[in-house]
Design a protein around this motif. Structure first.
Motif, PDB file in Angstrom:
ATOM      1  N   THR A  73       0.934  -1.249   0.146  1.00 44.80           N
ATOM      2  CA  THR A  73       0.091  -0.012  -0.154  1.00 44.80           C
ATOM      3  C   THR A  73       1.251   1.294  -0.016  1.00 44.80           C
ATOM      4  OG1 THR A  73      -0.245   0.637   2.161  1.00 44.80           O
ATOM      5  CG2 THR A  73      -2.000  -1.290   2.095  1.00 44.80           C
TER       6      THR A  73
ATOM      7  N   ILE B 262       0.705  12.775  -0.778  1.00 47.57           N
ATOM      8  CA  ILE B 262      -0.361  14.108  -1.050  1.00 47.57           C
ATOM      9  C   ILE B 262       0.896  14.608  -1.651  1.00 47.57           C
ATOM     10  CG2 ILE B 262       0.640  15.313   1.407  1.00 47.57           C
ATOM     11  CD1 ILE B 262      -2.123  16.517   1.284  1.00 47.57           C
TER      12      ILE B 262
ATOM     13  N   HIS C 199      -5.128  16.705 -11.268  1.00 46.73           N
ATOM     14  CA  HIS C 199      -5.570  17.644  -9.893  1.00 46.73           C
ATOM     15  C   HIS C 199      -5.370  18.859 -10.015  1.00 46.73           C
ATOM     16  CE1 HIS C 199      -7.682  18.001  -6.234  1.00 46.73           C
ATOM     17  NE2 HIS C 199      -7.499  18.793  -5.684  1.00 46.73           N
TER      18      HIS C 199
ATOM     19  N   SER D 277      -3.239  22.641  -5.216  1.00 51.87           N
ATOM     20  CA  SER D 277      -1.679  21.388  -4.021  1.00 51.87           C
ATOM     21  C   SER D 277      -3.206  20.646  -3.567  1.00 51.87           C
ATOM     22  CB  SER D 277      -1.510  22.715  -3.710  1.00 51.87           C
ATOM     23  OG  SER D 277      -1.988  23.762  -2.510  1.00 51.87           O
ATOM     24  N   TRP D 278      -2.161  19.791  -2.767  1.00 49.93           N
ATOM     25  CA  TRP D 278      -2.825  18.981  -1.995  1.00 49.93           C
ATOM     26  C   TRP D 278      -3.535  17.881  -2.541  1.00 49.93           C
ATOM     27  CZ3 TRP D 278       1.663  19.869   0.539  1.00 49.93           C
ATOM     28  CH2 TRP D 278       1.862  20.486   0.741  1.00 49.93           C
TER      29      TRP D 278
ATOM     30  N   TYR E 267      -4.403  14.422  -2.646  1.00 57.92           N
ATOM     31  CA  TYR E 267      -4.053  13.002  -1.807  1.00 57.92           C
ATOM     32  C   TYR E 267      -4.096  11.340  -3.038  1.00 57.92           C
ATOM     33  CZ  TYR E 267      -2.926   9.353   2.026  1.00 57.92           C
ATOM     34  OH  TYR E 267      -2.303   8.383   2.804  1.00 57.92           O
TER      35      TYR E 267
ATOM     36  N   THR F  21      -2.956   7.647  -4.104  1.00 56.62           N
ATOM     37  CA  THR F  21      -3.335   5.829  -3.171  1.00 56.62           C
ATOM     38  C   THR F  21      -3.015   4.817  -3.943  1.00 56.62           C
ATOM     39  OG1 THR F  21      -5.741   5.160  -2.817  1.00 56.62           O
ATOM     40  CG2 THR F  21      -4.617   7.013  -0.916  1.00 56.62           C
TER      41      THR F  21
ATOM     42  N   SER G 252      -2.712   0.345  -3.671  1.00 55.03           N
ATOM     43  CA  SER G 252      -2.889  -0.865  -3.255  1.00 55.03           C
ATOM     44  C   SER G 252      -3.175  -2.187  -3.631  1.00 55.03           C
ATOM     45  CB  SER G 252      -4.019  -1.423  -2.573  1.00 55.03           C
ATOM     46  OG  SER G 252      -3.869  -0.064  -1.377  1.00 55.03           O
TER      47      SER G 252
ATOM     48  N   HIS H 256       1.816  12.727   6.593  1.00 56.67           N
ATOM     49  CA  HIS H 256       0.480  13.253   6.042  1.00 56.67           C
ATOM     50  C   HIS H 256       0.234  11.605   4.396  1.00 56.67           C
ATOM     51  CE1 HIS H 256       1.575  17.254   7.127  1.00 56.67           C
ATOM     52  NE2 HIS H 256      -0.082  17.624   6.700  1.00 56.67           N
TER      53      HIS H 256
ATOM     54  N   MET I 131       1.595   7.379   3.735  1.00 59.46           N
ATOM     55  CA  MET I 131       2.001   5.988   4.547  1.00 59.46           C
ATOM     56  C   MET I 131       1.889   4.948   3.535  1.00 59.46           C
ATOM     57  SD  MET I 131      -1.867   5.990   6.013  1.00 59.46           S
ATOM     58  CE  MET I 131      -2.285   8.080   6.226  1.00 59.46           C
TER      59      MET I 131
ATOM     60  N   GLN J 222     -13.664  23.976  -2.246  1.00 60.25           N
ATOM     61  CA  GLN J 222     -12.335  23.813  -2.221  1.00 60.25           C
ATOM     62  C   GLN J 222     -13.056  23.823  -0.872  1.00 60.25           C
ATOM     63  OE1 GLN J 222      -9.658  26.401  -3.552  1.00 60.25           O
ATOM     64  NE2 GLN J 222      -8.061  24.833  -3.062  1.00 60.25           N
TER      65      GLN J 222
ATOM     66  N   TYR K 237      -8.045  17.255   7.349  1.00 63.12           N
ATOM     67  CA  TYR K 237      -6.363  15.420   7.583  1.00 63.12           C
ATOM     68  C   TYR K 237      -8.179  14.350   7.592  1.00 63.12           C
ATOM     69  CZ  TYR K 237      -2.751  19.257   8.551  1.00 63.12           C
ATOM     70  OH  TYR K 237      -2.340  20.281   8.496  1.00 63.12           O
TER      71      TYR K 237
ATOM     72  N   SER L 209      -3.528  11.744   7.370  1.00 59.87           N
ATOM     73  CA  SER L 209      -3.526  12.278   5.454  1.00 59.87           C
ATOM     74  C   SER L 209      -4.132  12.934   5.316  1.00 59.87           C
ATOM     75  CB  SER L 209      -4.624  10.775   4.226  1.00 59.87           C
ATOM     76  OG  SER L 209      -5.384  11.207   4.499  1.00 59.87           O
ATOM     77  N   TYR L 210      -4.724  14.507   3.927  1.00 60.27           N
ATOM     78  CA  TYR L 210      -4.595  15.333   3.578  1.00 60.27           C
ATOM     79  C   TYR L 210      -4.974  15.622   2.648  1.00 60.27           C
ATOM     80  CZ  TYR L 210      -4.913  20.712   4.101  1.00 60.27           C
ATOM     81  OH  TYR L 210      -5.360  22.135   3.754  1.00 60.27           O
ATOM     82  N   LYS L 211      -6.674  16.528   2.252  1.00 62.12           N
ATOM     83  CA  LYS L 211      -6.807  16.295   1.444  1.00 62.12           C
ATOM     84  C   LYS L 211      -7.103  18.278   0.924  1.00 62.12           C
ATOM     85  CE  LYS L 211      -8.944  14.967  -2.820  1.00 62.12           C
ATOM     86  NZ  LYS L 211      -9.015  13.577  -3.076  1.00 62.12           N
ATOM     87  N   ASP L 212      -7.058  18.043  -0.356  1.00 57.40           N
ATOM     88  CA  ASP L 212      -8.079  19.319  -0.727  1.00 57.40           C
ATOM     89  C   ASP L 212      -8.144  18.772  -1.823  1.00 57.40           C
ATOM     90  OD1 ASP L 212      -8.186  22.614  -1.292  1.00 57.40           O
ATOM     91  OD2 ASP L 212      -5.705  23.431  -0.984  1.00 57.40           O
ATOM     92  N   THR L 213     -10.228  19.504  -1.660  1.00 52.14           N
ATOM     93  CA  THR L 213     -11.154  19.404  -2.573  1.00 52.14           C
ATOM     94  C   THR L 213     -11.299  20.489  -3.410  1.00 52.14           C
ATOM     95  OG1 THR L 213     -13.016  19.533  -2.052  1.00 52.14           O
ATOM     96  CG2 THR L 213     -11.600  17.718  -1.118  1.00 52.14           C
ATOM     97  N   ILE L 214     -11.326  20.321  -5.315  1.00 52.96           N
ATOM     98  CA  ILE L 214     -11.718  21.620  -5.862  1.00 52.96           C
ATOM     99  C   ILE L 214     -13.145  21.362  -6.756  1.00 52.96           C
ATOM    100  CG2 ILE L 214     -10.692  19.762  -8.529  1.00 52.96           C
ATOM    101  CD1 ILE L 214      -9.666  24.112  -6.500  1.00 52.96           C
TER     102      ILE L 214
ATOM    103  N   GLU M 288     -15.756  14.607  -3.586  1.00 50.45           N
ATOM    104  CA  GLU M 288     -14.208  14.133  -4.443  1.00 50.45           C
ATOM    105  C   GLU M 288     -14.038  12.801  -2.813  1.00 50.45           C
ATOM    106  OE1 GLU M 288     -10.678  16.211  -5.168  1.00 50.45           O
ATOM    107  OE2 GLU M 288     -11.936  17.740  -6.450  1.00 50.45           O
TER     108      GLU M 288
ATOM    109  N   GLN N 163     -12.064  10.682  -1.131  1.00 48.50           N
ATOM    110  CA  GLN N 163     -10.551  10.190  -0.360  1.00 48.50           C
ATOM    111  C   GLN N 163     -10.601   8.368  -0.356  1.00 48.50           C
ATOM    112  OE1 GLN N 163      -8.136  12.002   0.238  1.00 48.50           O
ATOM    113  NE2 GLN N 163      -7.280  12.421   1.680  1.00 48.50           N
ATOM    114  N   HIS N 164      -8.670   8.427  -0.046  1.00 43.58           N
ATOM    115  CA  HIS N 164      -8.497   6.841   0.028  1.00 43.58           C
ATOM    116  C   HIS N 164      -7.725   6.677   1.261  1.00 43.58           C
ATOM    117  CE1 HIS N 164      -7.719   2.473  -1.260  1.00 43.58           C
ATOM    118  NE2 HIS N 164      -8.182   2.301   0.202  1.00 43.58           N
ATOM    119  N   VAL N 165      -7.398   5.809   2.074  1.00 47.19           N
ATOM    120  CA  VAL N 165      -7.097   6.292   2.824  1.00 47.19           C
ATOM    121  C   VAL N 165      -6.616   4.282   3.934  1.00 47.19           C
ATOM    122  CG1 VAL N 165      -5.217   6.912   5.314  1.00 47.19           C
ATOM    123  CG2 VAL N 165      -7.805   8.774   3.876  1.00 47.19           C
ATOM    124  N   ALA N 166      -5.240   3.672   2.792  1.00 47.64           N
ATOM    125  CA  ALA N 166      -5.292   2.438   3.831  1.00 47.64           C
ATOM    126  C   ALA N 166      -3.562   2.128   4.064  1.00 47.64           C
ATOM    127  CB  ALA N 166      -5.890   1.046   2.151  1.00 47.64           C
TER     128      ALA N 166
END
Lengths: 169, 174
Positions: A89, A93, A119, A122-123, A125, A127, A129, A160, A162, B100, B104, B117-122, B126, B128-131
């Motif tokens: 995984t 960011i 995108h 900025s920023w 994310y 990912t 897997s 930020h 992982m 926007q 976190y 994690s962190y995300k700035d949407t536009i 939107e 977000q996937h954190v694994a």
């Protein structure tokens, strides 16, 4: 007293079963039938102290946990200790302003799987897997490339992002 | 005939190797290891609340909850065994109206911010996937924080949508 099978010992206090060699607990089945493998090759880590945006090839992830010592912080490389299926995984960011690019997992320096971001801020994310079949001695690493602007990359300062790798089977 | 190891029986049932009184089996002719008590959960937050910044993230509906490790009242996963666990959140983030937003999205273990994690949407809606895989000790508990303490928190309005559109998964890897 354990049951010796050619140097591998099955032991039990009566409700659990452990498969051991010396003091190493290779496998355990607890009283509820939950099977764990305490020596499973495993790493989890982050980018830290790498600046931002960061896209060195490969990403030099710093391991927070490194069971089996398979991950090398200096080379950013995982070396498979045995043949098997490894779950990988990664999450980054992207610290540059509007950008696009690709996030890869490479095996032995060759692209295996990738994901893509595009995108308008900025920023963002990104990912990925995957489960990758490997032979003993194969290497795995994380790579960001094909990005625009060329300076686009991950936030490598700390937190930020992982990453983790473990032997599944 | 079973092997008795200090009262623990290793035996065979239908050509499968059986461990004690459990239903864990090694099935050499077919699949490998069957582990029907594998600690795992798969669920979603479906409460429909409009409060996006939230801790703990209230996964109130579970499709799978083997071992009852996930609590739909405390919204915590309590590890029944020491091991490595795969942890995944995927869902819509933002605040539901602004294009926007930023926030976190953190993994909390025993009340402490662990990975975030962190995300700035536009745009609105939107994903977000954190694994990540995390080693836990038996008794450790895990939850998600959406732009709120004890996770990282910002003044921005980003958070997690709470009317389906999210998938939360935890399982024991090894």
């Amino acid at each position: 007293m354990g049951f010796d099978v050619g140097g591998v010992t099955l032991t039990s206090p009566g409700t659990t079963l452990s498969m051991d060699s010396g003091a190493t607990n290779w496998m355990k089945v607890d009283a509820n039938g939950i099977l764990t493998r305490p020596q499973t090759p495993f790493m989890r880590g982050q980018l830290t102290g790498r600046g931002s945006p960061y896209s060195a090839i490969p990403l030099l992830v710093t391991a927070d946990v490194n069971v089996g010592g398979c991950w090398n912080n200096t080379t950013g490389t995982w070396t498979c200790p045995v043949a098997g299926y490894y779950m990988v995984t990664g999450g980054n960011i992207m610290g540059s302003a509007s950008s696009y690019g690709y996030f890869y997992i490479q095996k032995n320096g060759t692209d295996v799987i990738f994901t893509h971001w595009n995108h308008n801020a900025s920023w963002h994310y990104v990912t990925m897997s995957g489960i990758i079949q490997c032979a003993a001695g194969d290497t795995l690493r994380y790579v960001i490339k094909g990005q625009s602007p060329a300076s686009a990359g991950a936030y490598g300062v700390g937190g930020h992002c992982m990453y983790s790798i473990a032997l599944m089977a | 005939m079973p092997i008795n190891i200090n009262g623990y029986a290793v035996s065979t049932v239908a050509s499968e190797l059986k461990f004690g009184a459990s239903n864990t089996r090694i099935a050499p002719a077919s699949y490998g290891i069957r582990d029907p008590t594998l600690p795992s959960m798969w669920g979603a937050c479906t409460d429909g609340s409009a409060t996006y910044k939230v801790y703990p993230y209230p996964v109130n509906s579970v499709n799978i909850n083997i071992g009852s490790c996930w609590s739909t009242s405390t919204f915590r996963f309590t590890a029944p065994a020491t091991g490595i666990y795969y942890v995944s959140f995927a869902g819509i983030v933002g605040d539901g109206t602004a294009v926007q937003t930023a926030g976190y999205y953190s993994i909390i273990i025993n009340g402490v911010n662990y990975y975030f994690s962190y995300k700035d949407t536009i745009s609105v809606w939107e994903l977000q996937h954190v694994a990540v895989m995390i080693n836990l000790t038996a008794g450790d508990w895990l939850s998600w924080a959406m732009n709120l303490a004890p996770g990282n928190a910002s003044s921005y309005t980003g958070g997690a949508y709470r009317s389906n559109h999210n998938m939360c998964t935890i399982w024991l890897v090894g």
